[in-house]
Design an enzyme around this catalytic site. Structure first.
Site, PDB file in Angstrom:
ATOM      1  CE  LYS A  22      -3.885   1.956   2.672  1.00 42.94           C
ATOM      2  NZ  LYS A  22      -4.737   1.754   3.870  1.00 42.94           N
ATOM      3  CB  SER A 102      -8.188   3.432   2.873  1.00 47.60           C
ATOM      4  OG  SER A 102      -7.298   2.928   3.852  1.00 47.60           O
ATOM      5  CB  SER A 126      -8.373   0.562   5.843  1.00 45.66           C
ATOM      6  OG  SER A 126      -9.082   1.778   5.962  1.00 45.66           O
TER       7      SER A 126
END
Length: 244
Positions: A22, A102, A126
């Site tokens: 990420k 996310s 997330s």
């Protein structure tokens, strides 16, 4: 020496496993953009020279193969997975639906087969939400299991809630990743690394009656691998309790 060779073989549990990360986590040779071009320009304009300790453990120590960094909701501030600047990562299981966020790009990469393992962060869902939306397995690690790996080199959203997590198409990959993370500095983990020892796995899993565990994912979530995973975490928890 034979001892160092044995230690090295134990540590490299992610040999030949493709890993995506990420974009709020530092990776050497990449910029950390956190899903927002203004953040990239004003706060993180330079390529990182050093990876976050979590990534060092997965790539340098455990032998994972980095395939790239993944898109995310801007500044990790949503559970939708949409990004106005860079577009919305594809949901590999349901292309006409959002991937969830996310950690949208990490879940997308695994669901599309672009990476076997992906790293995300979870503040209020997330990791768990995109794993559910994309029909893959995930694990959200616990707070402060290791302060450096939980926080250093990771852009925070809410430090008292932020924690890293992993995505995989099956529990086996998650087990390999968590074993790598929880390995001691000498390369040994807290299990004896024998997945075929059913009697030992059964004995240990019988002792988790007071341990609340939630699973979300697809496929082999209730296979013997899951029992081994329960056993592994129970062993780790017990060892930590003994130390304290």
């Amino acid at each position: 020496s034979s001892s160092s060779s044995s230690s090295s073989s134990k540590r490299r549990t992610l040999e030949n496993v493709s890993v995506a990360v990420k974009d709020n986590i530092d990776v050497a040779g990449f910029k950390t953009g956190c899903g927002n071009p203004q953040f990239l320009r004003d706060f993180s304009p330079r390529v990182k020279r050093k990876s976050a300790p979590l990534i060092e453990r997965l790539i340098d120590d455990a032998g994972g193969t980095l395939v790239g960094k993944t898109h995310m909701d801007e500044l990790a501030w949503s559970l939708q997975g949409e990004n106005h600047h860079y577009g919305t990562p594809k949901n590999g299981r349901a292309p006409d639906r959002i991937p969830g966020g996310s950690s949208s790009g990490s879940a997308s990469a695994v669901s599309q087969g672009l990476a076997e393992l992906a790293v995300g962060t979870d503040t209020a869902g997330s990791v768990r939400v995109p794993a559910s939306f994309c029909g893959i397995c995930s694990i959200r690690l616990t707070h402060d299991f290791d302060e450096r790996m939980c926080r250093e080199g990771i852009v925070p959203l809410a430090k008292s809630f932020d924690v890293p997590g992993f995505f995989g198409k099956n529990v086996d990959i998650l087990l390999k990743a968590t074993r790598a993370v929880f390995a001691n500095d000498d390369g040994d983990d807290d299990d004896d690394d024998d997945d075929d020892d059913d009697d030992e796995a059964g004995r240990r899993s019988a002792n988790v009656s007071k341990l609340l565990v939630a699973l979300a994912g697809a496929g082999d979530c209730f296979s013997r691998t899951t029992t081994t995973m329960f056993s592994y975490f129970h062993s780790y928890i017990c060892s930590q309790q003994q130390q304290h």
